[in-house]
Design a protein around this motif. Structure first.
Motif, short mmCIF file in Angstrom:
data_model
loop_
_atom_site.label_atom_id
_atom_site.label_comp_id
_atom_site.label_asym_id
_atom_site.label_seq_id
_atom_site.Cartn_x
_atom_site.Cartn_y
_atom_site.Cartn_z
N ARG A 146 31.18 39.06 1.43
CA ARG A 146 29.44 38.35 1.37
C ARG A 146 28.59 39.42 1.53
O ARG A 146 27.78 39.16 0.81
CB ARG A 146 29.61 37.40 2.70
CG ARG A 146 30.40 35.95 2.29
CD ARG A 146 29.88 34.96 3.05
NE ARG A 146 30.12 35.37 4.79
CZ ARG A 146 31.17 34.84 5.19
NH1 ARG A 146 32.09 34.46 4.71
NH2 ARG A 146 31.26 35.30 6.54
N VAL A 157 32.11 33.17 -3.09
CA VAL A 157 31.81 34.58 -3.36
C VAL A 157 33.14 35.26 -3.18
O VAL A 157 33.64 36.20 -3.86
CB VAL A 157 30.70 35.06 -2.95
CG1 VAL A 157 30.58 36.61 -2.61
CG2 VAL A 157 29.35 34.62 -3.46
N LEU A 185 25.63 33.86 -7.32
CA LEU A 185 25.98 32.99 -6.11
C LEU A 185 25.48 33.89 -4.86
O LEU A 185 24.74 33.38 -4.13
CB LEU A 185 27.08 32.79 -5.84
CG LEU A 185 27.81 31.56 -7.05
CD1 LEU A 185 29.37 31.27 -6.96
CD2 LEU A 185 26.84 30.17 -6.47
N ALA A 201 21.60 33.59 -4.38
CA ALA A 201 21.40 32.52 -3.55
C ALA A 201 21.66 32.51 -2.03
O ALA A 201 20.87 32.26 -1.34
CB ALA A 201 22.41 31.05 -4.03
N LEU A 202 22.71 33.34 -1.76
CA LEU A 202 23.21 33.59 -0.45
C LEU A 202 21.89 34.70 0.29
O LEU A 202 21.47 34.42 1.35
CB LEU A 202 24.34 34.41 -0.30
CG LEU A 202 25.24 34.23 0.92
CD1 LEU A 202 25.48 32.79 1.40
CD2 LEU A 202 26.67 34.90 0.87
N LEU A 233 19.77 26.57 -6.50
CA LEU A 233 20.27 26.73 -5.14
C LEU A 233 19.19 27.92 -4.71
O LEU A 233 18.69 27.44 -3.42
CB LEU A 233 21.72 27.46 -5.03
CG LEU A 233 22.89 26.51 -5.30
CD1 LEU A 233 24.15 27.43 -5.47
CD2 LEU A 233 22.85 25.62 -3.97
N ALA A 289 22.80 28.27 -9.87
CA ALA A 289 22.33 29.18 -8.94
C ALA A 289 20.94 29.34 -8.59
O ALA A 289 20.21 29.22 -7.63
CB ALA A 289 22.94 30.74 -9.17
N TRP A 347 28.85 35.18 -11.95
CA TRP A 347 28.89 34.36 -10.91
C TRP A 347 28.82 34.86 -9.72
O TRP A 347 27.78 34.25 -8.79
CB TRP A 347 30.37 33.60 -11.02
CG TRP A 347 30.46 32.61 -12.04
CD1 TRP A 347 30.39 32.63 -13.50
CD2 TRP A 347 30.71 31.29 -12.09
NE1 TRP A 347 30.55 31.65 -14.10
CE2 TRP A 347 30.90 30.71 -13.37
CE3 TRP A 347 30.69 30.34 -11.03
CZ2 TRP A 347 30.83 29.32 -13.64
CZ3 TRP A 347 30.85 29.01 -11.06
CH2 TRP A 347 30.92 28.44 -12.30
N GLU A 383 28.48 28.92 -0.56
CA GLU A 383 28.37 30.18 -1.49
C GLU A 383 29.21 31.11 -1.11
O GLU A 383 29.76 31.93 -1.72
CB GLU A 383 26.79 30.19 -1.37
CG GLU A 383 26.11 29.39 -2.06
CD GLU A 383 24.50 29.20 -1.56
OE1 GLU A 383 23.72 28.38 -1.99
OE2 GLU A 383 24.08 30.31 -0.95
#
Lengths: 426, 180
Positions: A267, B20, B62, B65-66, B143, B140, B58, B16
């Protein structure tokens, strides 16, 4: 009205509106004023998926975050110390080499200062290096690894300029070694001046530490050898390196846990990839409009009236990029400025691969340039020193940095020799 | 109300995050298979590269967005340092709102782009219609716009992002601090 909105965007950018919003807003505005459907912006964004180097970005970033979170920095530091620490100014040279290694894998100097700075600063001070020298060394040496594969800014330049990433990877090696040589010579001279105690060479420690880091040390070689021999492209090397790093840290050294650490690190890395890709996506829209509107050609005409020689052009390019580098971060600068400068530089006979090296080196030098270079602020908070102290600490290193910049700008062969030799780049 | 907004905000970020993680894992596996297949068997899935590049799209969007939820977008702060402290919070909120508005416009643009390809009916690879791969763009952007709106409503500290090259900077410092 349109002009007013554009002006508002620029002012907002200076006050901290996220850059992708600035660029995306500007792109929407341009297409709107030209009466083109806004879907055209996204057509350009989607063009990202046609770029073969794209996959290298998340994979190398993943390798970088995993490596940074593991014990690899400590293992490498110990190994470099055993290999180089016995020389005069040894620890300072060790610091330079470790920073270069680390920056190449994490893609920027900020994190090098954060992660290695707090390990190295006390070590340097303890061995008797001066405060100002140690601070300057650690603040400015993040730039060292930026030109070494698999540095993220190089990949990004390759994608934006549509230039071979393989060639760029090879092109950066000699300039980076040149930089290392200059700074190491200075560090050795200073080491002698500080009468630093020299650590005696120990064969036992060398064997132990190198065996300890035996799986980490081959990483840069893995990438360079793969590309140089033509076995892998940069993207394929990225896949191999990501898998290798995961295997080494999870299975061999067991520094990290697959369940506890890896999802968070993924992440963490992809947040960085996201902040870059969303800017890139918007920048593709904006620059496609600017190129269609012949903006680079108009700038070129303007410049042609003022500048007639390649050398003078390069000098102005240096100054311009230093200014950009001290204001913007390297990723956004590449995405916004490269498409505009590339055609101009080509018309002055600058090779795109050489331009890439000039570009990255200047932007990175801009990071340490007062008054607003970002490295200075990061070091300021990291080492808890006043900004003015850091300005003064960085001065001798900046002088060396500028010397190096002149060298790589005016000696194109330094960058182009290796890619010519290995890949037949013309 | 604000509590609910924040809960939705965090819930979306968690989703999200998982999306991911799954995508990156798949990417590493597929990319490695491609390299092995190409070098040993001198063949590779032709669809593999196309799918991989779309997976990057993608993951990237995403991830963006995070990044919004974590307040990590790259921005300049040359002039913001000059603002009096009392004004900073308000300016940050205003910019969150402006960012959200721009994202909604971009989402609309992405939706129109998607419609064009939906009506065109092209295929990406392996029988996947092109529009499906593009769904991530409008989604996205919506988001991102949502996370910015929450930030504008809730307020709070301006983004602490250090921008340049901060690969896992937060993570790394946290670990270094811990291991000291």
């Amino acid at each position: 009205m349109i002009t007013l909105a554009a002006l508002a965007l620029v002012v907002a950018a200076l006050f901290g509106l996220p850059l992708f919003a600035v660029i995306g807003g500007a792109a929407l505005l341009c297409f709107y004023s030209a009466g083109i459907d806004s879907a055209a912006v996204i057509v350009e964004t989607y063009r990202l998926t046609a770029s073969s180097g794209l996959i290298a970005i998340p994979l190398f970033v993943l390798a970088g975050v995993v490596l940074a979170a593991s014990q690899a920095p400590r293992r490498l530091l110990r190994a470099f110390n055993a290999i180089l620490g016995w020389m005069p100014g040894g620890l300072a040279v060790v610091a330079l080499v470790s920073c270069a290694f680390f920056t190449a894998f994490t893609g920027g100097s900020g994190v090098t200062i954060l992660a290695l700075g707090c390990l190295l600063y006390p070590m340097l001070r303890q061995e008797g290096y001066g405060e100002r020298f140690s601070l300057g060394l650690l603040t400015s040496s993040g730039s060292l690894g930026l030109l070494l594969p698999p540095s993220l800014p190089i990949i990004l330049y390759g994608i934006v300029a549509q230039t071979s990433i393989d060639a760029l990877f090879l092109a950066g090696i000699l300039p980076a070694l040149f930089h290392l040589l200059i700074n190491s010579s200075y560090a050795m001279a200073k080491g002698a001046a500080f009468h630093v105690l020299r650590t005696p060479f120990s064969g036992r420690e060398l064997a132990l530490s190198v065996r300890g880091a035996a799986w980490d040390l081959p990483l840069p070689g893995l990438i360079i050898a793969g590309i140089y021999s033509g076995l892998t492209t940069a993207s394929e090397a990225a896949a191999v390196v990501a898998a290798y790093v995961l295997f080494v840290e999870l299975v061999v050294y067991r520094d990290l846990s697959l369940v506890r650490d890896i999802p968070g690190l993924m992440r963490e890395g992809m947040v960085l990839v996201g902040t870059i890709l969303i800017i890139l996506g918007c920048a593709l829209g904006l620059t496609s409009y600017l190129v269609d509107a012949q903006v680079p050609m108009r700038i070129l005409d303007l410049i042609r009236g003022l500048i007639h020689s390649r050398l003078v052009f390069l000098l102005w390019l240096n100054l311009f990029l230093l200014a950009v580098g001290s204001m913007m971060d390297i990723f956004s600068a590449i995405m916004v400025v490269v498409p505009l400068v590339l055609p101009i530089a080509e018309s002055f006979g600058v090779h795109p691969v050489h331009l890439g090296i000039i570009f990255l080196a200047n932007l990175e030098a801009g990071y340490s340039t007062p008054p607003v270079g970002i490295n200075l602020f990061i070091a300021c908070s990291r080492f808890n020193k006043p900004l003015l102290t850091l300005y003064r600490a960085c001065l001798p290193f900046l002088a060396l940095l500028f010397l190096w910049l002149l060298g790589i700008t005016y000696l194109p062969d330094l960058s182009l020799w290796l890619p010519r030799l290995a890949l037949g780049v013309r | 109300m604000i509590e609910l907004l924040l809960r939705v905000d965090r819930g979306l970020a968690r989703l999200e995050g998982w999306a991911v993680t799954l995508l990156v894992t798949a990417m590493v596996v597929v990319a490695l298979c491609q390299v092995v297949a190409r070098n040993l068997g001198s063949t590779s899935l032709p669809a593999g590269d196309i799918l991989l590049r779309h997976a990057v799209l993608w993951v990237g969007f995403l991830g963006a967005a995070l990044a919004t939820q974590q307040g990590r977008h790259i921005h300049m702060d040359v002039a913001a340092r000059l603002l009096p402290a009392a004004l900073r919070g308000g300016v940050a909120r205003l910019f969150h709102l402006v960012s959200a508005a721009i994202c909604l416009l971009l989402a609309r643009a992405a939706y129109r782009f998607l419609l064009l390809d939906y009506e065109g009916g092209g295929y990406l690879a392996a029988g996947i219609p092109a529009w499906m791969a593009e769904v991530v763009l409008p989604v996205a952007f919506v988001l991102v716009a949502f996370h910015f709106t929450v930030k504008a409503v809730v307020g709070g500290a301006a983004t602490p992002s250090r921008g340049p090259g901060a690969v896992g900077a937060g993570e790394v410092t946290a670990r270094v601090e811990r291991s000291r």
